[in-house]
Design a protein around this motif. Sequence first.
Motif, short mmCIF file in Angstrom:
data_model
loop_
_atom_site.label_atom_id
_atom_site.label_comp_id
_atom_site.label_asym_id
_atom_site.label_seq_id
_atom_site.Cartn_x
_atom_site.Cartn_y
_atom_site.Cartn_z
N ALA A 57 -40.75 -14.87 -55.66
CA ALA A 57 -41.02 -16.31 -55.71
C ALA A 57 -40.10 -17.06 -56.66
O ALA A 57 -40.09 -18.30 -56.67
N GLN B 247 -47.18 -13.05 -57.40
CA GLN B 247 -48.51 -13.61 -57.68
C GLN B 247 -48.54 -15.12 -57.46
O GLN B 247 -49.59 -15.72 -57.43
N ALA C 100 -33.84 -3.23 -64.46
CA ALA C 100 -33.92 -2.92 -65.89
C ALA C 100 -33.47 -4.16 -66.64
O ALA C 100 -33.84 -5.29 -66.30
N SER C 101 -32.62 -3.99 -67.65
CA SER C 101 -32.16 -5.10 -68.48
C SER C 101 -31.23 -4.52 -69.53
O SER C 101 -31.25 -3.31 -69.78
N TYR D 284 -41.34 -5.34 -74.52
CA TYR D 284 -40.36 -5.52 -73.43
C TYR D 284 -39.24 -4.50 -73.54
O TYR D 284 -38.87 -3.85 -72.55
N PRO E 151 -29.36 -6.66 -66.12
CA PRO E 151 -28.78 -7.98 -66.36
C PRO E 151 -28.80 -8.36 -67.84
O PRO E 151 -29.63 -7.90 -68.61
N ALA F 263 -27.84 -12.26 -69.76
CA ALA F 263 -28.46 -13.60 -69.77
C ALA F 263 -28.33 -14.26 -68.41
O ALA F 263 -27.26 -14.73 -68.02
N MET G 79 -37.68 -17.52 -66.27
CA MET G 79 -38.11 -16.65 -67.37
C MET G 79 -37.53 -17.10 -68.71
O MET G 79 -38.13 -16.91 -69.75
P1 NAI Z 1 -38.84 -15.04 -63.24
O1 NAI Z 1 -39.93 -15.30 -64.21
O2 NAI Z 1 -38.01 -16.18 -62.77
O3 NAI Z 1 -39.41 -14.27 -61.97
C1 NAI Z 1 -40.29 -13.21 -62.09
C2 NAI Z 1 -41.24 -13.24 -60.92
O4 NAI Z 1 -42.12 -12.12 -61.04
C3 NAI Z 1 -42.11 -14.49 -60.87
O5 NAI Z 1 -42.08 -15.10 -59.60
C4 NAI Z 1 -43.47 -14.00 -61.22
O6 NAI Z 1 -44.54 -14.72 -60.59
C5 NAI Z 1 -43.43 -12.55 -60.74
N1 NAI Z 1 -44.44 -11.77 -61.43
C6 NAI Z 1 -44.60 -11.64 -62.77
N2 NAI Z 1 -45.70 -10.94 -63.03
C7 NAI Z 1 -46.26 -10.63 -61.83
C8 NAI Z 1 -47.43 -9.93 -61.45
N3 NAI Z 1 -48.28 -9.43 -62.36
N4 NAI Z 1 -47.70 -9.80 -60.14
C9 NAI Z 1 -46.87 -10.31 -59.21
N5 NAI Z 1 -45.76 -10.98 -59.51
C10 NAI Z 1 -45.46 -11.14 -60.81
O7 NAI Z 1 -37.93 -13.95 -63.95
P2 NAI Z 1 -36.47 -13.38 -63.61
O8 NAI Z 1 -35.58 -13.83 -64.68
O9 NAI Z 1 -36.13 -13.62 -62.21
O10 NAI Z 1 -36.74 -11.82 -63.84
C11 NAI Z 1 -36.76 -10.88 -62.79
C12 NAI Z 1 -36.55 -9.51 -63.38
O11 NAI Z 1 -35.28 -9.45 -64.01
C13 NAI Z 1 -37.56 -9.10 -64.45
O12 NAI Z 1 -37.88 -7.74 -64.30
C14 NAI Z 1 -36.81 -9.34 -65.74
O13 NAI Z 1 -37.29 -8.52 -66.79
C15 NAI Z 1 -35.41 -8.94 -65.32
N6 NAI Z 1 -34.37 -9.48 -66.18
C16 NAI Z 1 -34.15 -10.83 -66.29
C17 NAI Z 1 -33.16 -11.30 -67.12
C18 NAI Z 1 -32.88 -12.75 -67.28
O14 NAI Z 1 -32.07 -13.11 -68.13
N7 NAI Z 1 -33.49 -13.63 -66.51
C19 NAI Z 1 -32.32 -10.38 -67.92
C20 NAI Z 1 -32.64 -8.98 -67.71
C21 NAI Z 1 -33.62 -8.56 -66.87
#
Ligand code: NAI
Length: 253
Positions: free
Chosen positions: A19, A42, A143-144, A157, A187, A189, A194
């Motif tokens: 989403a 979610q 991962a990250s 985290y 990734p 930044a 998030m």
């Molecule tokens: P985001 O917050 O934009 O998207 C995360 C999505 O996961 C959201 O749509 C959220 O509703 C969903 N989600 C979270 N908890 C949930 C649950 N309990 N049940 C169902 N859905 C759930 O975050 P982003 O930045 O797209 O992150 C995606 C992945 O990338 C994560 O694993 C994050 O740790 C990883 N990441 C992100 C970085 C960044 O700079 N944005 C850097 C390194 C890793």
Amino acid sequence: MKNRYSDLTEKVVFVTGAASGIGQAQAKAFLEQGSRVFGFDQQLGRMDDLSQQFSETFAYFLGDITNHSLLKKAVEQCHETFGKVAILLNTAGILDEYQPLLETDEALWDRVFAVNVKSMFQLTHLILPDMLEEETGTIINMASIAGFVGGGGGIAYTSAKHAIVGFTKQLALDYASQGIRIKGIAPGAIQTPMNAADFAGNGEMAEWVANETPVKRWAQPEEVAELTLFLATPQASYIQGTIIPIDGGWLLK
Ligand code: NAI
């Protein structure tokens, strides 16, 4: 952008976190290649746009990823709608507000591990048998840089992302000879909801992060999606168990 990867056409892709942010960009990138994508999240978020734009090839399930029975239902629904999963993208995750140990209570620790790590174990458990039956499949875990070094999150985290690195390596070793390709992405930044707090106010925090990054900028989620597409192609089939940084050089320091 369309049909650059003909091997991905009509492949069934299951993506968590579809989403928003990186998961949404991944879902869209695969849809543009003609894949059939099943999203799990979610919140509805931007899955609404995806269903409108790709009404035939995108479907989704709303639920908390930590709820095993909902995950099971979602996988069943994916089977009914599109068939067996060929590509699993374990992307959903949450941050921990960068809290150190003494500011982290058990509830925060448990939640971060449940969402980021245990859900990955459970969903992979549900989907891997399909892949083994077909003797082929790709799993890409998010991962990250926090999976390799400190400073990319708080204690919960960073520990959880290190666990994902270990999970990815062991899974890749265990199933390599059975046709299953397993990889991770780390990734740096990436500008997504998030990290909205970093861009709040005068964006001082976001500017600091960009300056600390060797290439001096944030990346967009589409850049991570592009790497994901390549990792899912047969051309990337010799990449096994590697967690690939996409971090503007952050890990060089
Ligand atoms: P985001 O917050 O934009 O998207 C995360 C999505 O996961 C959201 O749509 C959220 O509703 C969903 N989600 C979270 N908890 C949930 C649950 N309990 N049940 C169902 N859905 C759930 O975050 P982003 O930045 O797209 O992150 C995606 C992945 O990338 C994560 O694993 C994050 O740790 C990883 N990441 C992100 C970085 C960044 O700079 N944005 C850097 C390194 C890793």
